[in-house]
Design a protein around this motif. Structure first.
Motif, mmCIF file in Angstrom:
data_model
loop_
_atom_site.group_PDB
_atom_site.id
_atom_site.type_symbol
_atom_site.label_atom_id
_atom_site.label_comp_id
_atom_site.label_asym_id
_atom_site.label_seq_id
_atom_site.Cartn_x
_atom_site.Cartn_y
_atom_site.Cartn_z
ATOM 1 N N LYS A 196 0.819 -1.211 0.000
ATOM 2 C CA LYS A 196 0.000 0.000 0.000
ATOM 3 C C LYS A 196 0.853 1.261 0.000
ATOM 4 C CE LYS A 196 -4.269 -1.742 2.069
ATOM 5 N NZ LYS A 196 -5.146 -1.766 3.285
ATOM 6 N N ARG A 197 2.062 1.180 0.557
ATOM 7 C CA ARG A 197 2.946 2.355 0.558
ATOM 8 C C ARG A 197 4.056 2.216 -0.486
ATOM 9 N NH1 ARG A 197 5.889 0.631 6.251
ATOM 10 N NH2 ARG A 197 8.006 0.856 5.436
ATOM 11 N N ASN A 198 3.814 1.289 -1.433
ATOM 12 C CA ASN A 198 4.738 1.088 -2.562
ATOM 13 C C ASN A 198 6.147 0.718 -2.105
ATOM 14 O OD1 ASN A 198 2.621 1.769 -4.224
ATOM 15 N ND2 ASN A 198 3.308 3.888 -4.527
ATOM 16 N N PHE A 199 6.237 0.107 -0.928
ATOM 17 C CA PHE A 199 7.540 -0.260 -0.372
ATOM 18 C C PHE A 199 8.482 0.950 -0.291
ATOM 19 C CE2 PHE A 199 5.933 -4.447 -1.287
ATOM 20 C CZ PHE A 199 6.558 -5.289 -0.387
ATOM 21 N N ASP A 200 7.891 2.134 -0.170
ATOM 22 C CA ASP A 200 8.649 3.392 -0.095
ATOM 23 C C ASP A 200 9.434 3.674 -1.369
ATOM 24 O OD1 ASP A 200 7.717 3.591 2.529
ATOM 25 O OD2 ASP A 200 9.479 2.555 3.334
ATOM 26 N N GLY A 201 8.963 3.082 -2.474
ATOM 27 C CA GLY A 201 9.620 3.317 -3.758
ATOM 28 C C GLY A 201 8.609 3.739 -4.810
ATOM 29 N N GLU A 202 8.952 3.552 -6.074
ATOM 30 C CA GLU A 202 8.079 3.885 -7.195
ATOM 31 C C GLU A 202 7.521 2.591 -7.765
ATOM 32 O OE1 GLU A 202 7.287 6.943 -8.138
ATOM 33 O OE2 GLU A 202 8.558 7.806 -6.566
ATOM 34 N N LEU A 203 6.192 2.407 -7.664
ATOM 35 C CA LEU A 203 5.568 1.147 -8.072
ATOM 36 C C LEU A 203 5.049 1.237 -9.499
ATOM 37 C CD1 LEU A 203 4.762 -1.660 -6.774
ATOM 38 C CD2 LEU A 203 2.469 -0.689 -6.551
ATOM 39 N N GLU A 204 5.259 0.199 -10.266
ATOM 40 C CA GLU A 204 4.695 0.121 -11.612
ATOM 41 C C GLU A 204 4.511 -1.331 -12.005
ATOM 42 O OE1 GLU A 204 8.032 0.467 -14.898
ATOM 43 O OE2 GLU A 204 8.250 2.129 -13.465
ATOM 44 N N ASN A 205 3.668 -1.562 -12.988
ATOM 45 C CA ASN A 205 3.398 -2.915 -13.480
ATOM 46 C C ASN A 205 4.538 -3.361 -14.388
ATOM 47 O OD1 ASN A 205 2.200 -5.208 -14.950
ATOM 48 N ND2 ASN A 205 0.297 -4.533 -13.976
ATOM 49 N N THR A 206 4.990 -4.601 -14.220
ATOM 50 C CA THR A 206 6.091 -5.103 -15.061
ATOM 51 C C THR A 206 5.625 -5.375 -16.483
ATOM 52 O OG1 THR A 206 5.684 -7.440 -14.533
ATOM 53 C CG2 THR A 206 7.155 -6.214 -13.067
ATOM 54 N N GLY A 207 4.288 -5.476 -16.664
ATOM 55 C CA GLY A 207 3.778 -5.787 -17.989
ATOM 56 C C GLY A 207 3.809 -7.265 -18.305
ATOM 57 N N ARG A 208 4.412 -8.037 -17.427
ATOM 58 C CA ARG A 208 4.518 -9.481 -17.703
ATOM 59 C C ARG A 208 4.050 -10.344 -16.534
ATOM 60 N NH1 ARG A 208 10.072 -11.451 -19.040
ATOM 61 N NH2 ARG A 208 10.919 -9.678 -17.902
ATOM 62 N N LYS A 209 4.467 -9.993 -15.333
ATOM 63 C CA LYS A 209 4.271 -10.951 -14.242
ATOM 64 C C LYS A 209 4.221 -10.234 -12.898
ATOM 65 C CE LYS A 209 6.117 -15.556 -13.150
ATOM 66 N NZ LYS A 209 7.258 -16.465 -13.347
ATOM 67 N N GLY A 210 3.369 -9.233 -12.773
ATOM 68 C CA GLY A 210 3.242 -8.583 -11.486
ATOM 69 C C GLY A 210 3.721 -7.153 -11.485
ATOM 70 N N TRP A 211 4.206 -6.707 -10.315
ATOM 71 C CA TRP A 211 4.584 -5.314 -10.119
ATOM 72 C C TRP A 211 6.024 -5.213 -9.623
ATOM 73 C CZ3 TRP A 211 0.056 -7.614 -9.001
ATOM 74 C CH2 TRP A 211 -1.121 -7.050 -9.561
ATOM 75 N N ILE A 212 6.618 -4.044 -9.863
ATOM 76 C CA ILE A 212 7.958 -3.789 -9.344
ATOM 77 C C ILE A 212 7.962 -2.447 -8.627
ATOM 78 C CG2 ILE A 212 8.718 -2.786 -11.554
ATOM 79 C CD1 ILE A 212 11.561 -3.796 -10.810
ATOM 80 N N ALA A 213 8.522 -2.446 -7.440
ATOM 81 C CA ALA A 213 8.757 -1.202 -6.706
ATOM 82 C C ALA A 213 10.228 -0.850 -6.888
ATOM 83 C CB ALA A 213 8.420 -1.374 -5.228
ATOM 84 N N ARG A 214 10.491 0.261 -7.549
ATOM 85 C CA ARG A 214 11.867 0.635 -7.887
ATOM 86 C C ARG A 214 12.462 1.544 -6.813
ATOM 87 N NH1 ARG A 214 12.700 -0.930 -13.100
ATOM 88 N NH2 ARG A 214 10.904 -1.014 -14.509
ATOM 89 N N ASP A 215 13.783 1.426 -6.694
ATOM 90 C CA ASP A 215 14.561 2.312 -5.823
ATOM 91 C C ASP A 215 14.003 2.359 -4.399
ATOM 92 O OD1 ASP A 215 16.365 2.976 -7.854
ATOM 93 O OD2 ASP A 215 15.020 4.524 -8.621
#
Length: 897
Positions: free
Chosen positions: A678-697
């Motif tokens: 819910k807090r984006n793991f304190d990073g920048e969240l986006e959809n990988t387009g293939r298999k879920g989400w990634i929280a960057r940095d």
């Protein structure tokens, strides 16, 4: 006539190989078959074309990469010395390469082997170099992948260059020493070393061949009687080679002979350049109380011999990268480590393209599901832990099932034109000779009943033959395993009777009178069908020709022991699809784990070479690698104390593959995932387009906190502490990482917001255990998951790096997760939601895990900063992770010569 027929087939195959090799493109099987039919009359060959064509095509398409070396960047050594010496006449080397061509090797394969051995020769010292010198190196290969062919080629080149005394140390067992002697006789000495049959063979069939001298034979090792003959190395004007066993008394006798008859007044042998090849180099460190294979005494004698020569090179060969020459410091004193450590070079051989290795057997899901069979019914009859006096009341049904599959597979190989090829089954369930004999007796009884059933029914209509119990089981073996391989049951049934023409059972151990001699049958033009029952003698170095079905139920997590037991690795031309390997689930998990770890090590050698690191740097890396703990601790833990170790997780992926099945604990873990999500793991969240989400940095502190709060199984607690401590240590170099929330589009559930779709994983028999579910092959993530969230540029860079590595070392050129890891170049937390499904074979796994479970893995970048942590490993944790029972510590002596 039999010998003439074999010679005709061999000549025809070699001619076909040469014709196919000259084509610009490799022809199809059909085109090759047409060409073979046209050529057969020229060679007066009237046999079956199918297998000859398949063998020729396999030979032509087989390729070997150049491998990769790691040398001291500060050395003044000139690795081009052999090219610069115009005085070298490559007599022995050319003869050996010609011998390989006669044996059916295609020209490109012979050339690639010559290129590799030429590079290794360049890493040795120029034998014409003045003064005193020594070189120490290690060659890392693959189990059953052609290491003998490689070091034989190195021996031939070294002899041409001027090495006059060559010692090959061929393991600790008599049968392996004899096998190596036979191969060296044929490929280098050129004469049968049997005193009763001193005929020229192999390379020696050329009348002009300058036979090297030898003091060992197929029947006898170097001993006191040999040493008493009184001749000196200085009296011999040609190379001298010995093939000896790694045994204290043998090494001591050799040392005394060299010192007393060959050393000068100053105690050195001055003008005789010496090369020592230590096959199975890691096996010197078997931790045992047996005096003749004691590690310290064995290696002391090796060092004594090396130190007698003013000019010496030591090259260890091993298929186990975690060899304790790096990682078992307590097995040796400081002097031993310094003098046998490969300070000058490490060379990683590349497996040829047609090699049937760990990748195909354990990592490739498509082939692995076909090849590997899980043993689930052995513990009550042949348990892991047993004694030599225990009685065997019956064999497990899975072993009889494997026997049926072997008989059917042999019939199919006959139908494929492989009647004259050897076909073997290996049964390795105990190191104790009495148990091995009991297993052989049960197999013999079953084999006789099957033989009688086949003889009475193989020509009968199916309506009649199917009434027989043993025919029913053979039919079931065909239907379950081989129904899609291109022939019908009626064809196989008609061929079954011929399977027993040359079928023999053997007990293979140091006390056995059985002689598993494939060469004897080859001379007669016969394909031996062998069932070999054994233990330690089947576990290291010995080649079992045509191995098709393997059944191994042994309990160890020691890397070297486990990998060397894998005799099923090797070359399986035109019968790879028939091979089956029976193992316990624990062994399957660990073989897969070792395959991943070994791949990481080879990548690390390549990376260190690019960074101009030395073998010493690699040795330190391996010694501090978390997997080294399993072996390093073996000696230390016998004191009952905790172990303090320096560890690195550089370039490693660590996954919590034993997961909690407690539903309440999993509920808390899913709530934890939702909280951070819910807090984006304190990073920048986006959809990988293939298999879920990634929280960057994501701040590394956030990842560290998440891992700390995530509830894991008790077996993973100490690993979790290692991960947290390492995250804390690398934060100064990598302040931020990425978080992947793995959620495949075709997964189950996960429709709610902040919920992951579940990935299906097989639930093995006996799970869950102690509130935990141990995932197959010790893996959580799927291959390629670490590419998720990378940019197109990063993915292309990973692919380019894989291609570049493949061009230099061989291989498929497909990027692995280690390549993606390099491009991300920051820590990565991967979070998974798993759901269990029943095994494909329909077996009952026990209590079914009905609810989803959460777990994670953390991958770390290749750390050029040398970051390590100091960890304290307690005895309980180590015992859980290594489980090297006395079963594989050679404590009984039943199999030690």
């Amino acid at each position: 006539m039999i010998g003439d027929s074999s010679a005709q087939e061999k000549n025809f195959r070699n001619g076909l190989v040469a014709a196919l090799s000259n084509r610009e493109e490799i022809p199809s099987f059909e085109d090759a078959q047409v060409l073979a039919a046209q050529m057969a009359p020229l060679f007066n060959f009237k046999g079956d074309l199918q297998d000859v064509v398949n063998e020729a095509l396999t030979s032509v398409v087989t390729k070997m990469g150049a491998g990769v070396s790691l040398i001291d960047p500060n050395t003044t050594h000139d690795d081009q010395w052999a090219r610069k010496r115009e005085d070298i006449k490559w007599t022995y080397s050319n003869a050996y390469e010609g011998f390989l061509q006669e044996d059916g090797w295609a020209d490109p394969m012979v050339q690639s082997l010559s290129d590799v051995t030429g590079k290794i020769l360049g890493l040795l010292q120029n034998p014409k170099e003045e003064g005193s010198w020594d070189r120490r190196g290690l060659v890392i290969g693959h189990v059953q992948s052609g290491k003998t062919a490689n070091y034989t080629g190195l021996i031939a080149k070294a002899a041409d260059a001027g090495y006059r005394f060559i010692i090959v140390i061929a393991g600790i067992h008599n049968n392996l020493r004899k096998q190596t002697q036979e191969r060296i006789d044929e490929a280098f000495i050129g004469r049968n070393s049997d005193p009763d049959d001193r005929k020229n063979i192999g390379v020696g069939l050329n009348k002009e061949y300058p036979h090297p001298a030898t003091l060992t034979t197929v029947n006898g090792d170097f001993n006191k009687q040999t040493a008493s003959q009184g001749w000196k190395l200085a009296d011999v004007n040609k190379p001298v080679i010995l093939i000896i066993k790694k045994n204290v008394s043998t090494l001591t006798s050799l040392y005394k002979w060299l010192r007393e008859l060959n050393a000068t007044g100053d105690g050195l042998i001055l003008d005789v350049p010496m090369l020592m090849i230590d096959d199975e180099a890691d096996n010197a460190s078997v931790n045992t109380n047996k005096e003749d294979v004691n590690p310290t005494k064995t290696n002391a004698e090796i060092r004594n011999i090396l130190n007698l020569f003013a000019k010496s090179c030591y090259v260890g060969y091993t298929a186990t990268p975690f060899a304790n020459i790096f990682i078992d410091p307590d097995a040796y004193d400081e002097k031993v480590r310094e003098e046998l450590f490969p300070k000058d070079f490490i060379y990683c051989l590349d497996a040829p393209s047609t090699y049937f290795g760990a990748e195909k057997v354990f990592l490739n899901e498509e082939t692995s599901d076909t090849v590997v069979k899980t043993i689930t019914d052995c513990e009550d009859l042949l348990p892991f832990s047993h004694k030599r006096e225990d009685k065997v009341s019956e064999l497990p049904p899975s072993l009889y099932r494997a026997l049926n599959q072997f008989i059917v597979a042999r019939a199919i190989r006959n139908l494929r034109g492989q009647r004259k090829k050897h076909c073997s089954m290996m049964i390795n369930v105990s190191r104790f000779v009495p148990i091995q004999k009991a297993v052989r007796d049960f197999i013999s009884l079953r084999e006789r009943k099957i033989r009688e059933a086949v003889k009475s029914n193989y020509m009968m209509p199916e309506s009649v033959s199917c009434q027989n119990l043993y025919m029913q089981e053979l039919r079931a073996a065909f239907d379950e395993e081989y129904s899609a391989i291109g022939c019908t049951w009626e064809e196989v049934k008609a061929e079954l009777n011929s399977v027993f023409d040359h079928l023999h059972l053997y007990v293979v151990n140091s006390k056995s009178e059985d002689d598993l001699d494939f060469g004897k049958y080859e001379k007669e033009g016969v394909g031996l069908t062998a069932i070999a029952v054994g233990g330690l003698s089947l576990s290291r170095g010995l080649t079992i020709e045509g191995l098709t079905v393997s059944y191994m139920y042994r309990n160890t997590k020691m890397y070297d022991t486990l990998m060397q037991m894998g005799r099923w690795f090797g070359y399986r031309p035109n019968f790879e699809d028939l091979c089956r390997v029976y193992l316990s689930q624990d062994s399957i998990n660990w073989y897969a784990h070792i395959a991943h770890s070994s791949g990481e090590l080879i990548s690390q050698v390549y990376r260190m070479r690019q960074l101009k690191k030395s073998p010493k740097d690699f040795g330190l890396y391996v010694r501090k690698h978390p997997d080294s703990l399993l072996i390093t601790a073996r000696n230390k833990m016998r004191t009952g104390t905790e172990v303090i170790l320096e560890q690195t997780l550089s370039g490693c992926l660590r996954e919590a593959y034993t997961v909690l099945t407690d539903q309440t604990a999993n509920k808390r873990n899913y709530e934890l995932i939702e909280e951070y999500w819910k807090r984006n793991f304190d990073g920048e969240l986006e959809n990988t387009g293939r298999k879920g989400w990634i929280a960057r940095d994501v701040p590394l502190k956030t990842i560290e906190e998440f891992v700390l709060r995530f509830e894991t199984h008790e077996d993973w607690q100490q690993d979790k502490e290692f991960i947290v401590e390492y995250l804390h240590s690398v934060a100064k170099h990598y302040p931020r990482g990425d978080v992947l929330l793995i959620s495949p589009k075709d997964g189950e559930g996960g429709d709610k917001e902040y919920h992951l779709r579940h990935q299906l994983r097989a639930q093995s028999k006996g799970q869950p255990d102690k509130g935990g579910w141990h995932l197959n092959k010790n893996r959580v993530a799927s291959r390629g998951d670490e590419s998720l969230g990378l940019s197109d540029t990063q993915i292309e860079a990973a692919k380019a790096a894989a291609r570049e590595q493949a061009e230099e070392t061989g291989g498929s050129g497909e990027p692995s997760d280690t390549h993606y890891r390099s491009e991300r170049n920051k820590p990565l937390l991967m979070i998974h939601s798993l759901r269990a499904h029943l095994p494909k074979d329909g077996s009952n796994p026990g209590p079914v895990i009905s609810h989803p479970v959460a777990t994670y893995g953390v991958s770390f970048p290749f750390d050029g900063h040398g970051t390590t942590i100091v960890v304290v490993a307690n005895k309980v944790w180590i015992e859980k992770n290594r489980r090297d029972l006395v079963d594989d510590d050679l404590g009984d002596g039943d199999e030690i010569e």
